[in-house]
Write a protein that holds these residues in place. Sequence first.
Motif, short mmCIF file in Angstrom:
data_model
loop_
_atom_site.label_atom_id
_atom_site.label_comp_id
_atom_site.label_asym_id
_atom_site.label_seq_id
_atom_site.Cartn_x
_atom_site.Cartn_y
_atom_site.Cartn_z
N CYS A 99 -6.80 -2.62 3.77
CA CYS A 99 -7.45 -1.95 4.28
C CYS A 99 -8.29 -2.47 4.51
O CYS A 99 -9.28 -2.65 5.70
CB CYS A 99 -7.26 -0.71 3.60
N VAL A 100 -9.29 -3.55 4.11
CA VAL A 100 -10.13 -4.52 3.98
C VAL A 100 -10.66 -5.60 4.30
O VAL A 100 -11.43 -6.21 3.89
CB VAL A 100 -11.55 -3.39 3.17
N GLY A 101 -8.77 -6.24 4.88
CA GLY A 101 -8.82 -7.24 4.31
C GLY A 101 -8.80 -8.10 3.33
O GLY A 101 -9.00 -9.71 3.20
N GLU A 102 -8.65 -7.96 2.20
CA GLU A 102 -8.53 -8.94 1.19
C GLU A 102 -6.83 -9.73 1.70
O GLU A 102 -7.47 -10.28 0.51
CB GLU A 102 -8.05 -8.12 -0.53
N ILE A 103 -6.11 -9.23 2.07
CA ILE A 103 -5.11 -10.20 2.20
C ILE A 103 -4.99 -10.07 3.87
O ILE A 103 -4.97 -9.13 4.58
CB ILE A 103 -4.10 -9.53 2.14
N GLN A 104 -4.45 -11.18 4.51
CA GLN A 104 -3.79 -11.19 5.80
C GLN A 104 -3.03 -10.23 5.95
O GLN A 104 -1.96 -10.94 5.67
CB GLN A 104 -4.21 -13.12 6.12
N ALA A 105 -2.86 -10.54 7.82
CA ALA A 105 -1.83 -9.81 7.91
C ALA A 105 -0.96 -10.72 8.12
O ALA A 105 0.64 -10.06 7.43
CB ALA A 105 -2.53 -9.69 9.15
N GLN A 106 -0.73 -12.03 7.76
CA GLN A 106 0.98 -12.19 8.32
C GLN A 106 1.51 -12.86 6.70
O GLN A 106 2.43 -12.24 6.62
CB GLN A 106 0.64 -13.79 8.63
N ALA A 107 0.11 -12.40 5.75
CA ALA A 107 1.00 -13.05 4.06
C ALA A 107 1.40 -11.57 3.15
O ALA A 107 1.60 -11.13 2.87
CB ALA A 107 -0.83 -13.25 3.29
N TYR A 108 0.33 -10.58 4.21
CA TYR A 108 1.11 -9.42 3.32
C TYR A 108 2.43 -8.86 4.11
O TYR A 108 3.43 -7.77 3.95
CB TYR A 108 0.04 -7.64 4.04
N ALA A 109 2.56 -9.02 5.32
CA ALA A 109 4.05 -9.49 5.93
C ALA A 109 5.16 -9.68 5.49
O ALA A 109 6.06 -9.18 5.33
CB ALA A 109 3.77 -9.59 7.86
N ARG A 149 0.13 -1.24 -0.03
CA ARG A 149 -0.12 -0.42 0.07
C ARG A 149 0.71 1.65 -0.20
O ARG A 149 2.02 1.41 1.02
CB ARG A 149 -0.96 0.08 1.12
N THR A 150 0.47 1.82 -0.68
CA THR A 150 0.99 3.81 -0.76
C THR A 150 0.38 4.55 0.41
O THR A 150 0.81 5.39 0.02
CB THR A 150 1.13 3.92 -2.39
N CYS A 151 -1.21 4.87 0.66
CA CYS A 151 -2.44 5.41 0.78
C CYS A 151 -1.41 6.07 2.42
O CYS A 151 -0.80 5.49 3.18
CB CYS A 151 -3.26 4.93 0.73
N GLU A 152 -2.29 7.46 2.80
CA GLU A 152 -1.87 7.85 4.20
C GLU A 152 -3.07 7.00 4.79
O GLU A 152 -3.78 6.56 5.09
CB GLU A 152 -1.99 9.11 3.89
N ASP A 153 -2.39 6.90 6.29
CA ASP A 153 -2.86 6.06 7.67
C ASP A 153 -3.98 6.61 7.47
O ASP A 153 -4.95 6.32 8.13
CB ASP A 153 -1.91 6.32 8.83
N THR A 154 -4.79 7.92 7.65
CA THR A 154 -5.73 8.44 7.61
C THR A 154 -6.42 7.89 5.96
O THR A 154 -8.06 7.67 6.83
CB THR A 154 -5.84 10.13 7.40
N VAL A 155 -6.37 8.05 5.26
CA VAL A 155 -7.38 7.22 4.16
C VAL A 155 -7.21 6.01 4.11
O VAL A 155 -8.55 4.98 4.73
CB VAL A 155 -6.05 7.33 3.10
N PHE A 156 -5.97 5.06 4.57
CA PHE A 156 -6.08 3.02 5.41
C PHE A 156 -7.57 2.90 6.06
O PHE A 156 -8.00 2.52 6.31
CB PHE A 156 -4.53 2.72 5.79
N ALA A 157 -7.45 3.76 7.08
CA ALA A 157 -7.88 4.20 8.48
C ALA A 157 -9.90 4.25 7.89
O ALA A 157 -10.80 3.60 8.99
CB ALA A 157 -8.07 4.24 9.40
N ASN A 158 -9.69 4.88 6.92
CA ASN A 158 -11.29 4.65 6.84
C ASN A 158 -11.92 3.90 5.11
O ASN A 158 -12.90 4.53 4.76
CB ASN A 158 -11.41 6.39 6.87
N ARG A 159 -11.68 3.13 5.11
CA ARG A 159 -11.67 2.58 2.98
C ARG A 159 -12.69 2.25 4.19
O ARG A 159 -12.49 1.01 4.90
CB ARG A 159 -10.32 1.89 3.00
#
Length: 608
Positions: free
Chosen positions: A179-189, A153-163
Amino acid sequence: MAESDFDLKDFLARLPNLPGVYRHIDAQDEVLYVGKARDLKKRVSSYFQKTSSSPRIAHMVARVARLEVTVTRSEAEALILENNLIKSLKPRYNILFRDDKSYPYLQITAHDYPRIAYYRGSTSRPGQYFGPYPNAWAVRETIQVLQKVFRLRTCEDTVFANRSRPCLLFQIGRCSAPCVGEIQAQAYARDVERASRFLNGHTREVLDDIEARMMQASGELRFEEAAALRDQMGALARVLHQQTMEETGGEDTDVIAVAGAGGRICVNLAMVRGGRHLGDKAFFPAHAEGEPPAEVLAAFVAQHYLDNALPPVLVCSHALPDPELLALLAEHTGVRTRVLARPQGVRRAWLEQAAANAQMALARALSESGARAARTAALAEVLELDADEAALDALRIECFDISHTAGEATQASCVVFEHHDMQPSLYRRYNIAGITPGDDYAAMRQVLTRRFGKVADGEAPMPGLVLIDGGRGQVEVARQVFAELGLDIGTLVGVAKGEGRKVGLETLVFADGRPPKALGGESAALMLIAQIRDEAHRFAITGMRARRAKARTVSRLEEIEGVGARRRQRLLTRFGGFAGVARAGVDDLASVEGISWELAQRIYDALH
């Protein structure tokens, strides 16, 4: 040697055999040259031997009226002091490199779902930093690669938190939409970790990892996922083909090539990080004419790496004349580096590429410089000014313009053209007061009296040409001011706008009685005048708007009953300016000292 009370023999005899910095100073107290020495006595005395090292040094020594020295604890400390003095004093016999902004980095933030971002500043904050990069374009190109391959992701945190739903980048395959859970946290990491390895130069590992995942997905009949991984691998392979030529052990490397032509010198710096060639940046030092390339290289290395990261390897077009320089830099930076002046393999190809880019940048600069000089010469010919090359380079043109909105926030601008180019650091704005609103003639009289009163008193330089944005009326005002101050009215030229204010239709109006001139749209001289005039207009407009906005901001608060100067200042301080006050709610306003709830309600109502 200029006559003075300075006793050179006695001064040299008293110099210590210690490290330090020395300054050559002329009879006008101008510092001509700053240098460092391991042994002040030996180094400074060497300048006054019978045979000089070069005609340039001999010319400088002939102007020396006195010397000053500063003893330091070490030669490394002397190196730092020398470069600080060079940057602040800008001596005419030192090679000077422009004190550029800090270089940009690519940042991977320290969030739960990290973002990739362009970053300039201190790298001590949390997160990962990659670079530095030679320019902003190189950072943004790398960000695009990471989006295509790793979908970070490249979006600002405010945008990320409100999608609430994925954005367009997810639709085109440039973001995995954490931002909307299309990928799991572990996979993104894991994607973040692969991107980090790629940026650190472990590209083969990343490619092998993607290939293994692709084969596994294919074997488990997850063909859509396998196809996506195949595309990732293809995109990454294309990037590597474009930006690397051969493995070099992953060492970060700076490639420095020095080229000279037409009396100018170019130093081209190319950066290689993590095995990827990130691009290059050209520098054009001042006062380098006639200097050996090796001396220019040494000056660049000393000035550049005191303020910027020193990589483990420097590949240079020339050998450094001072073998101790790198040791001094290592003592200051804590980084030991080695210089390759005759590289082999891929590093040789990098150096050849940097040298070719230096030649191209030099040719482009000479072409642009020649075109600018030709425009100045055309203007001098039209206005019958001195056309000598040195006189043209020194020709100073000042242009004045008046700007306001229906008489509100009147402001005058003065822009300066010198050395064949605009000089923004010399621009000035003048707030105009005490005149009838909208009286441009009175405003012009005020600004010219303020500016050229200093010239008449000998406190400021007199330009070779003064341009007035206006016709006969404005020029007549300027003529009167110059006549009253005893200045040459022949330097005054008005630029009268043509029909529809179209560039090319302007007429030049003279204060000394010469007939007006219409040069035509093809005139190089008129194009230069139009450029200067337009810059004065732009500078005046921006200043006037800022002043008007400030005046209106303050006046809106002043108009509210019960808000005096002290309360107004408290409000502006608490909320960071008028915009913050306007956004504040009644309870927020009432929390400010001296603001009751009733007054807060009155302020809120007045601003909404």
